[in-house]
Design an enzyme around this catalytic site. Sequence first.
Site, PDB file in Angstrom:
ATOM      1  N   ASN A  59      38.408  27.407  41.454  1.00 58.19           N
ATOM      2  CA  ASN A  59      39.291  26.615  40.583  1.00 58.19           C
ATOM      3  C   ASN A  59      40.749  26.609  41.027  1.00 58.19           C
ATOM      4  O   ASN A  59      41.410  25.577  40.991  1.00 58.19           O
ATOM      5  CB  ASN A  59      39.134  27.040  39.116  1.00 58.19           C
ATOM      6  CG  ASN A  59      39.473  28.478  38.880  1.00 58.19           C
ATOM      7  OD1 ASN A  59      39.427  29.308  39.785  1.00 58.19           O
ATOM      8  ND2 ASN A  59      39.830  28.803  37.658  1.00 58.19           N
ATOM      9  N   GLU A  83      39.156  40.013  37.633  1.00 57.80           N
ATOM     10  CA  GLU A  83      39.806  38.968  36.814  1.00 57.80           C
ATOM     11  C   GLU A  83      38.694  37.998  36.429  1.00 57.80           C
ATOM     12  O   GLU A  83      38.236  37.222  37.264  1.00 57.80           O
ATOM     13  CB  GLU A  83      40.901  38.262  37.615  1.00 57.80           C
ATOM     14  CG  GLU A  83      42.054  39.151  38.040  1.00 57.80           C
ATOM     15  CD  GLU A  83      42.976  39.541  36.892  1.00 57.80           C
ATOM     16  OE1 GLU A  83      42.771  39.066  35.764  1.00 57.80           O
ATOM     17  OE2 GLU A  83      43.893  40.340  37.140  1.00 57.80           O
ATOM     18  N   CYS A 131      41.174  29.818  34.177  1.00 59.54           N
ATOM     19  CA  CYS A 131      40.823  31.018  33.411  1.00 59.54           C
ATOM     20  C   CYS A 131      41.771  31.144  32.234  1.00 59.54           C
ATOM     21  O   CYS A 131      41.357  31.250  31.092  1.00 59.54           O
ATOM     22  CB  CYS A 131      40.873  32.237  34.299  1.00 59.54           C
ATOM     23  SG  CYS A 131      42.451  32.411  35.150  1.00 59.54           S
ATOM     24  N   GLU A 186      46.905  41.766  38.176  1.00 59.41           N
ATOM     25  CA  GLU A 186      47.482  41.017  39.288  1.00 59.41           C
ATOM     26  C   GLU A 186      48.880  40.595  38.828  1.00 59.41           C
ATOM     27  O   GLU A 186      49.170  40.618  37.636  1.00 59.41           O
ATOM     28  CB  GLU A 186      46.622  39.798  39.626  1.00 59.41           C
ATOM     29  CG  GLU A 186      45.260  40.232  40.166  1.00 59.41           C
ATOM     30  CD  GLU A 186      44.475  39.169  40.903  1.00 59.41           C
ATOM     31  OE1 GLU A 186      44.623  37.980  40.573  1.00 59.41           O
ATOM     32  OE2 GLU A 186      43.708  39.528  41.807  1.00 59.41           O
TER      33      GLU A 186
HETATM   34  P1  NAD Z   1      31.791  32.818  40.363  1.00 56.50           P
HETATM   35  O1  NAD Z   1      31.699  34.169  39.735  1.00 56.50           O
HETATM   36  O2  NAD Z   1      30.574  31.983  40.398  1.00 56.50           O
HETATM   37  O3  NAD Z   1      32.265  32.929  41.882  1.00 56.50           O
HETATM   38  C1  NAD Z   1      33.488  33.536  42.246  1.00 56.50           C
HETATM   39  C2  NAD Z   1      33.375  34.094  43.663  1.00 56.50           C
HETATM   40  O4  NAD Z   1      32.406  35.138  43.660  1.00 56.50           O
HETATM   41  C3  NAD Z   1      32.897  33.083  44.714  1.00 56.50           C
HETATM   42  O5  NAD Z   1      33.568  33.344  45.933  1.00 56.50           O
HETATM   43  C4  NAD Z   1      31.427  33.410  44.846  1.00 56.50           C
HETATM   44  O6  NAD Z   1      30.907  33.043  46.096  1.00 56.50           O
HETATM   45  C5  NAD Z   1      31.465  34.924  44.679  1.00 56.50           C
HETATM   46  N1  NAD Z   1      30.208  35.533  44.246  1.00 56.50           N
HETATM   47  C6  NAD Z   1      29.231  34.979  43.505  1.00 56.50           C
HETATM   48  N2  NAD Z   1      28.231  35.861  43.338  1.00 56.50           N
HETATM   49  C7  NAD Z   1      28.584  37.000  43.976  1.00 56.50           C
HETATM   50  C8  NAD Z   1      27.979  38.273  44.146  1.00 56.50           C
HETATM   51  N3  NAD Z   1      26.783  38.540  43.635  1.00 56.50           N
HETATM   52  N4  NAD Z   1      28.644  39.224  44.843  1.00 56.50           N
HETATM   53  C9  NAD Z   1      29.863  38.963  45.348  1.00 56.50           C
HETATM   54  N5  NAD Z   1      30.487  37.774  45.236  1.00 56.50           N
HETATM   55  C10 NAD Z   1      29.864  36.806  44.543  1.00 56.50           C
HETATM   56  O7  NAD Z   1      32.996  32.092  39.628  1.00 56.50           O
HETATM   57  P2  NAD Z   1      33.426  30.557  39.719  1.00 56.50           P
HETATM   58  O8  NAD Z   1      32.438  29.731  38.958  1.00 56.50           O
HETATM   59  O9  NAD Z   1      33.726  30.238  41.140  1.00 56.50           O
HETATM   60  O10 NAD Z   1      34.819  30.601  38.934  1.00 56.50           O
HETATM   61  C11 NAD Z   1      34.959  30.293  37.583  1.00 56.50           C
HETATM   62  C12 NAD Z   1      35.092  31.561  36.741  1.00 56.50           C
HETATM   63  O11 NAD Z   1      36.190  32.341  37.211  1.00 56.50           O
HETATM   64  C13 NAD Z   1      35.391  31.290  35.281  1.00 56.50           C
HETATM   65  O12 NAD Z   1      34.625  32.147  34.473  1.00 56.50           O
HETATM   66  C14 NAD Z   1      36.866  31.619  35.152  1.00 56.50           C
HETATM   67  O13 NAD Z   1      37.295  31.944  33.861  1.00 56.50           O
HETATM   68  C15 NAD Z   1      36.995  32.750  36.103  1.00 56.50           C
HETATM   69  N6  NAD Z   1      38.368  32.897  36.525  1.00 56.50           N
HETATM   70  C16 NAD Z   1      39.090  33.989  36.108  1.00 56.50           C
HETATM   71  C17 NAD Z   1      40.423  34.131  36.476  1.00 56.50           C
HETATM   72  C18 NAD Z   1      41.237  35.320  36.045  1.00 56.50           C
HETATM   73  O14 NAD Z   1      42.291  35.538  36.615  1.00 56.50           O
HETATM   74  N7  NAD Z   1      40.784  36.101  35.079  1.00 56.50           N
HETATM   75  C19 NAD Z   1      41.025  33.154  37.281  1.00 56.50           C
HETATM   76  C20 NAD Z   1      40.267  32.048  37.678  1.00 56.50           C
HETATM   77  C21 NAD Z   1      38.935  31.942  37.307  1.00 56.50           C
END
Ligand code: NAD
Length: 479
Positions: A148, A246, A280, A459
Amino acid sequence: MAKMLIGGELVGAQSGKTIAVRNPANGDVVGDVPRAAAADVDAAVAAAAGALPAWAALPGTKRAQLMHDAARKMREVVDEVAKLLALEQGKPLAHAKLEAGRVAENLEYFAGLADKLRGDYIPLDDPAKFGITIRRPVGVVVAITPWNFPLTLMANKLCPALAAGCTVVLKPASTTPLATQRAVEAIASAGFPAGVINVVHGAGADVGDLLVGHPRVSKVAFTGQTETGKRIMALAAKNVTRVTLELGGSDPLIVADDADIRRASAAAAIGRFFNAGQACLAVKRIFVFEKVAEEFMAKLSDRAQKEWKVGDQFAADTKMGPLHTEHQRAEVEAQVGDAVKRGARVLAGGKRPEGREYEKGWFYPATVLADVPEESRMATEEVFGPAVPLFVVKDLDEAIAKANATVYGLGSSIFTKDMAKARRAAEQLDAGYTWVNDIQVAYDQLPFGGVKQSGYGKEHGIEALEGYLEKKSVVLASG
Ligand code: NAD
């Protein structure tokens, strides 16, 4: 084809396999990157481990200098990187430029701290001895980022890690690797020693798992879904690897009866519709006092319809591009559909825009719903798209209780002119951030991190450095 950066070299995957990257506005393939496997992961971690001793021993002033140079290199490629980001992610080009520029700002903020790390002098009971603490980098850091805000979330990890003297292996989301790869190439060209910054590409379930479970990795900095975060935390336990998580959020916005409705509705719209709601920190549930509910609803739905033009990310008047994937749009549609089925009223949006320009992409309009039942999916789950439910409350007690009735605790905000109400909200909302009369914008200077299932660790701010440093105690006795 874009490459990976391992040990200072731009390389393909050892298997020769690749991953195609698509434009969410029309499905066109816009590039590809290597699909890493175990051998590539081992090479990247070995490069980072090999570079660690010399990088950690480099004086902070030298690390700071390189990071300042890297910020300049990043600024030179902002336009190029922003174009890649808009193309692969779907966000409007102007917003992509802001995001690319933030990487340079983040480098500069942490460059300013790299030469200010220090320990303490601690008197002991025994006057013949004293204690000191010294700061040491945690070691090799793996940074895993979502799609995102690929660039800012990468920088949030890379910059404090470099400042602390850690070496890094980055793994961007497999649908948004191009902008990160290009940005990191520019940063690395400032002259970082080979192996200090590495990038591998691949799907989370294979490459991500390999990185998290790698015995030479000391810390994982992760941003993504709460469910993925739980899996990473469990995997990291194998080697007692440190984690910063996060995760997801469902941020409440409270609009009190004395609020400036014009400002509150503008903040709600930006907080919900920026990045097509795929943020997020975003206004995901609104609790509005009865007295001002009608006025607020009317203003917010008006803004949703008039100010958040949906369109191709490269069109100058576009405020919201397509959602990032078909799955992402299907999720939001299902959540809105569920609320409507349970009796919610659609005040704005709620159905796909029509026209030839929308046919091939994952477009969805700014959507506002009222009378949303509390057991509906929009009330209980994270909504990661441009749709927001409104709940009418009688007072602050009810607003805070309902705002806190979630597993999440990331951001939160309140609009009120009453300092007592603002103070109560700041003290009682379960969240890592509370904005009072302001839009939800994260600042480099302020620590940011979730509570409850929104995450663990910080962060931004000086506090972010703590996650990349160990504090070691030393006792000094006279010889
Ligand atoms: P996601 O968890 O699907 O993927 C995030 C990253 O993790 C990607 O690089 C993915 O390839 C990797 N990943 C997936 N499975 C993994 C595993 N088993 N082991 C290691 N890495 C793995 O998240 P998304 O759909 O890309 O992002 C959206 C989510 O992120 C939403 O829930 C959003 O709220 C959250 N988010 C949080 C913050 C924050 O700062 N708290 C910021 C932005 C997004």
